[in-house]
Write a protein that holds these residues in place. Structure first.
Motif, PDB file in Angstrom:
ATOM      1  N   THR A 145     -10.804 -14.570   0.515  1.00 27.82           N
ATOM      2  CA  THR A 145      -9.812 -14.463  -0.537  1.00 27.82           C
ATOM      3  C   THR A 145      -8.947 -13.244  -0.253  1.00 27.82           C
ATOM      4  OG1 THR A 145     -11.366 -15.427  -2.090  1.00 27.82           O
ATOM      5  CG2 THR A 145      -9.503 -14.278  -3.025  1.00 27.82           C
ATOM      6  N   GLY A 146      -7.660 -13.380  -0.453  1.00 32.45           N
ATOM      7  CA  GLY A 146      -6.759 -12.275  -0.168  1.00 32.45           C
ATOM      8  C   GLY A 146      -5.319 -12.615  -0.501  1.00 32.45           C
ATOM      9  N   TYR A 147      -4.389 -11.956   0.199  1.00 29.67           N
ATOM     10  CA  TYR A 147      -2.964 -12.149  -0.036  1.00 29.67           C
ATOM     11  C   TYR A 147      -2.198 -12.095   1.277  1.00 29.67           C
ATOM     12  CZ  TYR A 147      -3.827 -11.470  -4.993  1.00 29.67           C
ATOM     13  OH  TYR A 147      -4.282 -11.611  -6.274  1.00 29.67           O
ATOM     14  N   LEU A 148      -1.127 -12.876   1.346  1.00 29.27           N
ATOM     15  CA  LEU A 148      -0.176 -12.837   2.447  1.00 29.27           C
ATOM     16  C   LEU A 148       1.089 -12.173   1.918  1.00 29.27           C
ATOM     17  CD1 LEU A 148       1.063 -13.689   5.197  1.00 29.27           C
ATOM     18  CD2 LEU A 148       1.647 -15.876   4.104  1.00 29.27           C
ATOM     19  N   TYR A 149       1.549 -11.138   2.605  1.00 28.87           N
ATOM     20  CA  TYR A 149       2.761 -10.417   2.235  1.00 28.87           C
ATOM     21  C   TYR A 149       3.834 -10.729   3.268  1.00 28.87           C
ATOM     22  CZ  TYR A 149      -0.369  -7.735  -0.735  1.00 28.87           C
ATOM     23  OH  TYR A 149      -1.281  -7.364  -1.674  1.00 28.87           O
ATOM     24  N   GLN A 150       5.025 -11.109   2.811  1.00 30.53           N
ATOM     25  CA  GLN A 150       6.126 -11.413   3.713  1.00 30.53           C
ATOM     26  C   GLN A 150       7.410 -10.810   3.171  1.00 30.53           C
ATOM     27  OE1 GLN A 150       5.466 -15.741   3.473  1.00 30.53           O
ATOM     28  NE2 GLN A 150       5.205 -15.716   5.700  1.00 30.53           N
ATOM     29  N   THR A 151       8.222 -10.284   4.077  1.00 33.80           N
ATOM     30  CA  THR A 151       9.535  -9.801   3.670  1.00 33.80           C
ATOM     31  C   THR A 151      10.478 -10.985   3.558  1.00 33.80           C
ATOM     32  OG1 THR A 151      10.202  -9.435   5.959  1.00 33.80           O
ATOM     33  CG2 THR A 151       9.229  -7.556   4.791  1.00 33.80           C
ATOM     34  N   GLY A 152      11.533 -10.808   2.771  1.00 38.79           N
ATOM     35  CA  GLY A 152      12.557 -11.833   2.654  1.00 38.79           C
ATOM     36  C   GLY A 152      13.626 -11.627   3.717  1.00 38.79           C
ATOM     37  N   ALA A 153      14.541 -12.566   3.819  1.00 39.56           N
ATOM     38  CA  ALA A 153      15.630 -12.479   4.795  1.00 39.56           C
ATOM     39  C   ALA A 153      16.447 -11.209   4.552  1.00 39.56           C
ATOM     40  CB  ALA A 153      16.523 -13.709   4.692  1.00 39.56           C
ATOM     41  N   GLY A 154      16.606 -10.400   5.598  1.00 38.24           N
ATOM     42  CA  GLY A 154      17.405  -9.183   5.504  1.00 38.24           C
ATOM     43  C   GLY A 154      16.665  -7.974   4.955  1.00 38.24           C
ATOM     44  N   ASP A 155      15.415  -8.164   4.515  1.00 42.89           N
ATOM     45  CA  ASP A 155      14.624  -7.034   4.006  1.00 42.89           C
ATOM     46  C   ASP A 155      14.174  -6.153   5.165  1.00 42.89           C
ATOM     47  OD1 ASP A 155      14.778  -8.235   1.523  1.00 42.89           O
ATOM     48  OD2 ASP A 155      12.657  -8.748   1.400  1.00 42.89           O
ATOM     49  N   PRO A 156      13.998  -4.846   4.916  1.00 45.18           N
ATOM     50  CA  PRO A 156      13.369  -4.003   5.945  1.00 45.18           C
ATOM     51  C   PRO A 156      11.889  -4.368   6.066  1.00 45.18           C
ATOM     52  CG  PRO A 156      13.730  -2.757   3.928  1.00 45.18           C
ATOM     53  CD  PRO A 156      14.373  -4.093   3.723  1.00 45.18           C
ATOM     54  N   ASN A 157      11.297  -4.058   7.218  1.00 43.06           N
ATOM     55  CA  ASN A 157       9.875  -4.332   7.442  1.00 43.06           C
ATOM     56  C   ASN A 157       8.991  -3.429   6.589  1.00 43.06           C
ATOM     57  OD1 ASN A 157      10.224  -6.377   9.292  1.00 43.06           O
ATOM     58  ND2 ASN A 157       9.963  -5.065  11.075  1.00 43.06           N
ATOM     59  N   PHE A 158       7.746  -3.863   6.407  1.00 43.61           N
ATOM     60  CA  PHE A 158       6.735  -3.044   5.751  1.00 43.61           C
ATOM     61  C   PHE A 158       6.353  -1.909   6.696  1.00 43.61           C
ATOM     62  CE2 PHE A 158       5.860  -7.392   4.140  1.00 43.61           C
ATOM     63  CZ  PHE A 158       6.086  -7.171   2.790  1.00 43.61           C
ATOM     64  N   ARG A 159       6.326  -0.685   6.184  1.00 41.46           N
ATOM     65  CA  ARG A 159       5.891   0.459   6.992  1.00 41.46           C
ATOM     66  C   ARG A 159       4.417   0.781   6.730  1.00 41.46           C
ATOM     67  NH1 ARG A 159       7.516   5.159  10.102  1.00 41.46           N
ATOM     68  NH2 ARG A 159       5.462   5.962  10.630  1.00 41.46           N
ATOM     69  N   SER A 160       4.005   0.711   5.455  1.00 39.91           N
ATOM     70  CA  SER A 160       2.611   0.999   5.119  1.00 39.91           C
ATOM     71  C   SER A 160       2.200   0.229   3.876  1.00 39.91           C
ATOM     72  CB  SER A 160       2.391   2.501   4.906  1.00 39.91           C
ATOM     73  OG  SER A 160       2.989   2.914   3.699  1.00 39.91           O
ATOM     74  N   VAL A 161       0.883   0.151   3.690  1.00 39.40           N
ATOM     75  CA  VAL A 161       0.325  -0.501   2.512  1.00 39.40           C
ATOM     76  C   VAL A 161      -0.818   0.371   1.979  1.00 39.40           C
ATOM     77  CG1 VAL A 161      -1.268  -1.937   3.880  1.00 39.40           C
ATOM     78  CG2 VAL A 161      -0.645  -2.646   1.566  1.00 39.40           C
ATOM     79  N   THR A 162      -0.885   0.497   0.662  1.00 38.02           N
ATOM     80  CA  THR A 162      -2.003   1.148  -0.014  1.00 38.02           C
ATOM     81  C   THR A 162      -2.592   0.122  -0.965  1.00 38.02           C
ATOM     82  OG1 THR A 162      -0.894   3.291   0.131  1.00 38.02           O
ATOM     83  CG2 THR A 162      -2.737   3.107  -1.424  1.00 38.02           C
ATOM     84  N   LEU A 163      -3.869  -0.158  -0.773  1.00 35.94           N
ATOM     85  CA  LEU A 163      -4.540  -1.211  -1.533  1.00 35.94           C
ATOM     86  C   LEU A 163      -5.279  -0.628  -2.729  1.00 35.94           C
ATOM     87  CD1 LEU A 163      -5.718  -3.042   1.661  1.00 35.94           C
ATOM     88  CD2 LEU A 163      -3.862  -3.710   0.139  1.00 35.94           C
ATOM     89  N   PRO A 164      -5.538  -1.458  -3.743  1.00 42.74           N
ATOM     90  CA  PRO A 164      -6.139  -0.954  -4.971  1.00 42.74           C
ATOM     91  C   PRO A 164      -7.566  -0.431  -4.795  1.00 42.74           C
ATOM     92  CG  PRO A 164      -5.506  -3.272  -5.207  1.00 42.74           C
ATOM     93  CD  PRO A 164      -5.233  -2.878  -3.809  1.00 42.74           C
ATOM     94  N   VAL A 165      -7.919   0.460  -5.695  1.00 40.14           N
ATOM     95  CA  VAL A 165      -9.280   0.996  -5.796  1.00 40.14           C
ATOM     96  C   VAL A 165      -9.970   0.240  -6.928  1.00 40.14           C
ATOM     97  CG1 VAL A 165     -10.620   3.066  -6.354  1.00 40.14           C
ATOM     98  CG2 VAL A 165      -8.515   3.263  -5.027  1.00 40.14           C
ATOM     99  N   GLY A 166     -11.256  -0.045  -6.776  1.00 39.02           N
ATOM    100  CA  GLY A 166     -12.016  -0.628  -7.876  1.00 39.02           C
ATOM    101  C   GLY A 166     -11.940  -2.132  -7.997  1.00 39.02           C
ATOM    102  N   VAL A 167     -11.457  -2.824  -6.970  1.00 45.79           N
ATOM    103  CA  VAL A 167     -11.478  -4.286  -6.968  1.00 45.79           C
ATOM    104  C   VAL A 167     -12.607  -4.699  -6.029  1.00 45.79           C
ATOM    105  CG1 VAL A 167     -10.230  -6.383  -6.370  1.00 45.79           C
ATOM    106  CG2 VAL A 167      -9.012  -4.480  -7.434  1.00 45.79           C
ATOM    107  N   GLY A 168     -13.642  -5.321  -6.580  1.00 46.84           N
ATOM    108  CA  GLY A 168     -14.811  -5.659  -5.767  1.00 46.84           C
ATOM    109  C   GLY A 168     -15.415  -4.396  -5.175  1.00 46.84           C
ATOM    110  N   ASP A 169     -15.742  -4.443  -3.886  1.00 47.31           N
ATOM    111  CA  ASP A 169     -16.324  -3.264  -3.238  1.00 47.31           C
ATOM    112  C   ASP A 169     -15.256  -2.281  -2.757  1.00 47.31           C
ATOM    113  OD1 ASP A 169     -15.294  -4.473  -0.946  1.00 47.31           O
ATOM    114  OD2 ASP A 169     -17.237  -4.815  -0.003  1.00 47.31           O
ATOM    115  N   GLY A 170     -13.967  -2.626  -2.937  1.00 49.09           N
ATOM    116  CA  GLY A 170     -12.877  -1.717  -2.567  1.00 49.09           C
ATOM    117  C   GLY A 170     -12.639  -1.611  -1.076  1.00 49.09           C
ATOM    118  N   LEU A 171     -13.219  -2.528  -0.291  1.00 52.01           N
ATOM    119  CA  LEU A 171     -13.035  -2.544   1.166  1.00 52.01           C
ATOM    120  C   LEU A 171     -12.277  -3.809   1.545  1.00 52.01           C
ATOM    121  CD1 LEU A 171     -16.614  -1.452   2.266  1.00 52.01           C
ATOM    122  CD2 LEU A 171     -14.555  -0.030   2.158  1.00 52.01           C
ATOM    123  N   TYR A 172     -11.273  -3.663   2.392  1.00 54.20           N
ATOM    124  CA  TYR A 172     -10.398  -4.775   2.731  1.00 54.20           C
ATOM    125  C   TYR A 172     -10.195  -4.867   4.239  1.00 54.20           C
ATOM    126  CZ  TYR A 172      -9.288  -3.752  -2.130  1.00 54.20           C
ATOM    127  OH  TYR A 172      -9.370  -3.493  -3.470  1.00 54.20           O
TER     128      TYR A 172
END
Length: 129
Positions: free
Chosen positions: A1-28
């Motif tokens: 279970t998870g998520y797919l992240y995609q930029t839209g047309a013309g969007d800048p790329n993702f540089r970094s991601v910070t994931l939530p604390v306290g969801v399940g075991d908090g490891l992704y």
């Protein structure tokens, strides 16, 4: 279970991601896509609350997996998994965060019918002679 992240047309790329604390075991697990569009594991058991940097060029799409079903996230609720993102340049974000879920298979109909008949036969009153 998870998520797919995609930029839209013309969007800048993702540089970094910070994931939530306290969801399940908090490891992704963090996955990127190589030049052949194959998934590549970038980080395993990444701790929520810590930023993962994709590098100067960034990524146009990535996946997060490892969210336990027991965490009880509602995949249709956009605020169920709040994610911090930074980008490689200024601009507008028109991308998406798409839930990745697994269907739980239902038992085959024949097996259920067999179970029902077995229970019915077992619970049938018996007449003694």
């Amino acid at each position: 279970t998870g998520y797919l992240y995609q930029t839209g047309a013309g969007d800048p790329n993702f540089r970094s991601v910070t994931l939530p604390v306290g969801v399940g075991d908090g490891l992704y697990d963090i996955w990127g896509f190589d030049a052949s569009s194959d998934l590549v594991l970038l980080a395993q058991d990444w701790l929520g609350g810590q930023a993962y940097d994709f590098g100067v060029a960034g990524l146009s799409e990535f996946e997060i997996t490892g969210i336990e079903a027991s965490a009880g996230l509602n995949p249709s609720d956009p605020t169920a998994f709040v994610t911090g993102l930074t980008f490689t340049a200024a601009g507008t974000f028109t991308g998406t965060q798409t839930p990745l879920t697994q269907d739980v298979p239902e038992p085959p109909t024949v097996a259920l019918l067999g179970l029902a008949l077995a229970v019915a036969g077992w619970s049938r009153p018996r007449i003694s002679a």
